[in-house]
Design a protein around this motif. Structure first.
Motif, PDB file in Angstrom:
ATOM      1  N   THR A 179       0.845  -1.290   0.027  1.00 24.76           N
ATOM      2  CA  THR A 179       0.001  -0.081  -0.042  1.00 24.76           C
ATOM      3  C   THR A 179       1.062   1.204   0.080  1.00 24.76           C
ATOM      4  OG1 THR A 179      -1.998  -0.856   1.037  1.00 24.76           O
ATOM      5  CG2 THR A 179      -1.558   1.420   1.477  1.00 24.76           C
ATOM      6  N   LEU A 183       1.021   4.283  -2.992  1.00 30.25           N
ATOM      7  CA  LEU A 183       0.605   5.541  -2.646  1.00 30.25           C
ATOM      8  C   LEU A 183       1.762   6.275  -3.133  1.00 30.25           C
ATOM      9  CD1 LEU A 183      -1.052   5.409   0.717  1.00 30.25           C
ATOM     10  CD2 LEU A 183      -2.169   6.141  -1.490  1.00 30.25           C
ATOM     11  N   VAL A 199      -6.373  -1.777   5.839  1.00 29.28           N
ATOM     12  CA  VAL A 199      -5.135  -0.995   5.964  1.00 29.28           C
ATOM     13  C   VAL A 199      -5.201  -0.621   7.551  1.00 29.28           C
ATOM     14  CG1 VAL A 199      -4.994  -0.570   3.793  1.00 29.28           C
ATOM     15  CG2 VAL A 199      -5.973   1.129   5.212  1.00 29.28           C
ATOM     16  N   ASP A 203       0.304   1.788   7.419  1.00 26.54           N
ATOM     17  CA  ASP A 203       0.605   1.349   6.039  1.00 26.54           C
ATOM     18  C   ASP A 203       0.084   2.792   5.026  1.00 26.54           C
ATOM     19  OD1 ASP A 203       0.445  -1.462   6.250  1.00 26.54           O
ATOM     20  OD2 ASP A 203      -1.829  -1.462   6.747  1.00 26.54           O
ATOM     21  N   VAL A 204      -0.569   3.609   5.527  1.00 29.40           N
ATOM     22  CA  VAL A 204      -0.971   4.695   4.708  1.00 29.40           C
ATOM     23  C   VAL A 204      -0.490   6.204   5.414  1.00 29.40           C
ATOM     24  CG1 VAL A 204      -3.310   3.673   3.995  1.00 29.40           C
ATOM     25  CG2 VAL A 204      -3.138   5.100   5.932  1.00 29.40           C
ATOM     26  N   ALA A 208      -0.187   8.897   2.455  1.00 22.78           N
ATOM     27  CA  ALA A 208      -1.067  10.195   2.443  1.00 22.78           C
ATOM     28  C   ALA A 208      -0.631  11.332   2.258  1.00 22.78           C
ATOM     29  CB  ALA A 208      -1.916  10.069   3.825  1.00 22.78           C
ATOM     30  N   PHE A 218      -6.350  12.252  -0.284  1.00 23.42           N
ATOM     31  CA  PHE A 218      -6.480  11.190   0.511  1.00 23.42           C
ATOM     32  C   PHE A 218      -7.536  11.078   1.092  1.00 23.42           C
ATOM     33  CE2 PHE A 218      -5.682   8.465   3.965  1.00 23.42           C
ATOM     34  CZ  PHE A 218      -5.156   7.233   3.094  1.00 23.42           C
ATOM     35  N   GLN A 220      -9.812   8.812   3.784  1.00 25.31           N
ATOM     36  CA  GLN A 220     -10.240   7.733   4.663  1.00 25.31           C
ATOM     37  C   GLN A 220     -11.598   7.187   4.376  1.00 25.31           C
ATOM     38  OE1 GLN A 220      -7.862   6.637   6.915  1.00 25.31           O
ATOM     39  NE2 GLN A 220      -9.044   4.656   7.545  1.00 25.31           N
TER      40      GLN A 220
END
Length: 246
Positions: A179, A183, A199, A203-204, A208, A218, A220
């Motif tokens: 992930t 991104l 996720v 992970d983000v 982001a 981005f 959520q």
């Protein structure tokens, strides 16, 4: 510390951590029914925790493997995002570090150790890619390119196969099972969007920041999903995901 200083610390720490992978002996253990953890994950996270908290005294770490605590400055650490790829020697994994100040993500760094590519951005610091390998300026495609791992094995969400079927009709789809790297590639313009379910914050978090600072969005979605990128496809993906998690 300023967002730029936090970013510099994250980037140098990632680069130094990546050097551990060149000599690491990789032992693998199961982590749940569908996931794995390697000795390299643990070694890299221990190194990053030590380096980041020493460089930013009083900071705390939310990490994938070794627990979580929070402070005014909190680091989000994924030592190897894409472990299942990494342990098979597939060059689709990365080290991901983000910094949050008072709960707001302000800096993000993703390092691809296989290609020696470093993706960085922070509040007030433009997105950039530092690469020592071949790079291609992304071209324009008649269909958006979307990165997603949906559907994941063991997912509790109903409707993921229908989402994938819709995506295959609307876009070019790639499944890379990292992930954070997905991104970073969206931020670099190599893909138009990325979306996943299942996720975690580590992970983000970095990705982001990269997407937002490169001019993308981005979003959520629910407790464990996101849609990110540029263009109409992002809003359509977001809407589809919201229908699955609601």
């Amino acid at each position: 510390m300023t967002p730029g200083e936090l970013l510099a610390l994250a980037a140098q720490s990632c680069a130094d951590a990546a050097s551990l992978l060149h000599s690491a002996e990789v032992d693998v253990a199961a982590k749940g029914e569908f996931d794995q953890v390697s000795s390299a994950d643990l070694a890299v996270e221990r190194f990053l925790r030590t380096r980041l908290t020493a460089g930013a005294p009083g900071s705390a770490v939310v990490g994938e493997e070794l627990g979580a605590s929070t402070a005014r400055v909190t680091w989000y650490v994924d030592p190897i995002d894409g472990t299942r790829n990494f342990v098979r020697g597939l060059p689709l994994s990365c080290i991901s570090v983000a910094a949050a100040v008072d709960g707001d993500l302000v800096a993000g760094c993703v390092l691809d150790p296989f290609r020696s590519e470093l993706f960085t951005a922070a509040a007030g610091v433009p997105f950039s890619v530092r690469s020592t390998g071949l790079t291609i300026t992304p071209g324009v495609s008649p269909r958006p390119l979307v990165l997603t791992d949906i559907p994941l094995p063991g997912s509790p969400h109903v409707g993921e196969m229908a989402l994938l079927d819709w995506l295959l009709q609307e876009a070019d789809v790639r499944r890379i099972y990292s992930t954070a790297l997905a991104l970073a590639w969206v931020a670099a313009g190599r893909a138009d969007a990325a979306a996943n379910l299942g996720v975690h914050p580590w992970d983000v978090a970095a990705g982001a920041v990269l997407v937002r600072e490169s001019g993308g969005a981005f979003h959520q979605v629910g407790a464990d999903g996101f849609a990110a990128g540029r263009g109409e496809i992002v809003d359509r993906l977001r809407s589809r995901l919201e229908g699955i998690v609601s």
